[in-house]
Design an enzyme around this catalytic site. Structure first.
Site, PDB file in Angstrom:
ATOM      1  N   ASP A  35       4.065  37.302  39.604  1.00  0.00           N
ATOM      2  CA  ASP A  35       5.113  36.673  40.410  1.00  0.00           C
ATOM      3  C   ASP A  35       4.535  35.979  41.653  1.00  0.00           C
ATOM      4  O   ASP A  35       4.949  36.265  42.786  1.00  0.00           O
ATOM      5  CB  ASP A  35       6.167  37.700  40.852  1.00  0.00           C
ATOM      6  CG  ASP A  35       6.814  38.420  39.693  1.00  0.00           C
ATOM      7  OD1 ASP A  35       7.001  37.792  38.635  1.00  0.00           O
ATOM      8  OD2 ASP A  35       7.130  39.616  39.844  1.00  0.00           O
ATOM      9  N   GLU A 199      15.436  35.960  34.846  1.00  0.00           N
ATOM     10  CA  GLU A 199      15.144  36.386  36.220  1.00  0.00           C
ATOM     11  C   GLU A 199      14.282  35.331  36.905  1.00  0.00           C
ATOM     12  O   GLU A 199      14.095  34.229  36.393  1.00  0.00           O
ATOM     13  CB  GLU A 199      14.441  37.745  36.223  1.00  0.00           C
ATOM     14  CG  GLU A 199      13.198  37.810  35.384  1.00  0.00           C
ATOM     15  CD  GLU A 199      12.712  39.236  35.148  1.00  0.00           C
ATOM     16  OE1 GLU A 199      13.413  40.186  35.547  1.00  0.00           O
ATOM     17  OE2 GLU A 199      11.627  39.393  34.553  1.00  0.00           O
TER      18      GLU A 199
END
Length: 306
Positions: A35, A199
């Site tokens: 991420d 997401e």
């Protein structure tokens, strides 16, 4: 979403030689990541990232050679415990400069749980790193219809700041935030959903459109990981976001930008700064650890590509 990382491990890989994608940046140094949120402050490139010891930090003078920095809140904060099981784990941070100060949103939770929180920290600048935690600004609980993780801060064309968030369950949302407190205000807007999992929302603008990038599928299942980066566009920040085929992202729409392949699979956790998209891809020859990739993001006929 979180994956156990070997934070700080050196991964000096000439990514240009290993990727078939055009305009891929050649990277070296500390490249293990998950991420990665990319932001260029003055002449320095920064990444904040998912970590099991606070908020992971990387930095680079040129965007190519990366060094691991000192984690932010590396010893954890007391209020995190009710959300992340008293660990030091932080997911999917998001850093920006706003109104002359650095702002950092981040998420604390445990895998598969809706008991989650998005926290906020502020500093005089990213480089100075004098972070002060402001506590939780958004929380979710079991049985609700959303999950308060994967924050993304964005300022619309009128100068209004927004916060997008969400993971699985009913998907991605956005809400305005107060320009001073940076806490959510007013209504929330439902932007995208997908039964396969969705997401890591990231919103940006280009020309007359807003673009919503998301990570779909399963992030962290080794060879069975199905993560991929998809997108849609809208003339309004609150949607509807439609893909190239005109399918609303609320109805599972989304045009695939990157699905990976070969040695590196399951790209996701995407972010954009200064026309460059960063994301992680799993290295099938190195324990499926996430590796940093960066590409110039361009737009052809109003659609993003690299």
């Amino acid at each position: 979403m979180f994956k156990h990382l070997k934070q700080g491990a050196a991964c000096a890989i000439a990514l240009l030689a290993l990727s078939a994608n055009a305009a891929t940046w050649t990277l070296s140094g500390d490249l293990v990541t998950h991420d990665p949120d990319l932001y260029k402050e003055n002449s320095t490139w920064w990444i904040v990232e998912t970590s099991d010891t606070g908020i992971g930090v990387k930095y680079s003078a040129d965007g190519h050679a990366w060094k691991q920095g000192v984690s932010i809140f590396g010893n954890g904060l007391s209020w995190w415990g009710q959300y992340n099981g008293n660990s030091k784990t932080v997911w999917a941070p998001d850093v920006h400069v706003w109104n002359g100060k650095a702002i950092l949103y981040y998420a604390v939770s445990t895998f598969g749980s809706q008991k989650s929180a998005i926290g906020l920290a502020t500093a005089s600048s990213i480089a100075t790193g004098n972070w002060t935690d402001q506590g939780a600004v958004l929380t979710s609980a079991a049985g609700g219809d959303f999950n308060a993780i994967d924050p993304n801060f964005f300022v619309d064309k009128a100068g209004q700041p927004w916060l997008s968030y969400g993971s699985f369950w009913t998907g991605i949302y956005t809400t305005r935030v107060d320009a001073n407190t940076l806490k959510p205000i007013g209504s929330r807007y439902h932007l995208a959903a997908d039964s396969s999992g969705i997401e890591n929302a990231f919103i940006m603008s280009n020309g007359s459109y807003y673009y919503l990038f998301v990570s779909k599928g399963t992030c962290c299942a080794g060879a069975n990981s199905t993560y991929h980066i998809s997108y849609g566009r809208s003339t309004s920040i609150t949607g509807p976001y439609l893909d190239k085929n005109g399918v609303n992202m609320l109805n599972g729409g989304g045009t695939t930008l990157d699905a990976g392949g070969g040695r590196f699979i399951a790209p996701g956790g995407e972010s954009v700064s200064n026309g460059v998209m960063a994301r992680h891809e799993l290295d099938s020859q190195n324990g499926y650890n996430g590796v940093l990739f960066m590409n110039d993001l361009t737009f052809v006929n109003g659609w993003p590509t690299y």
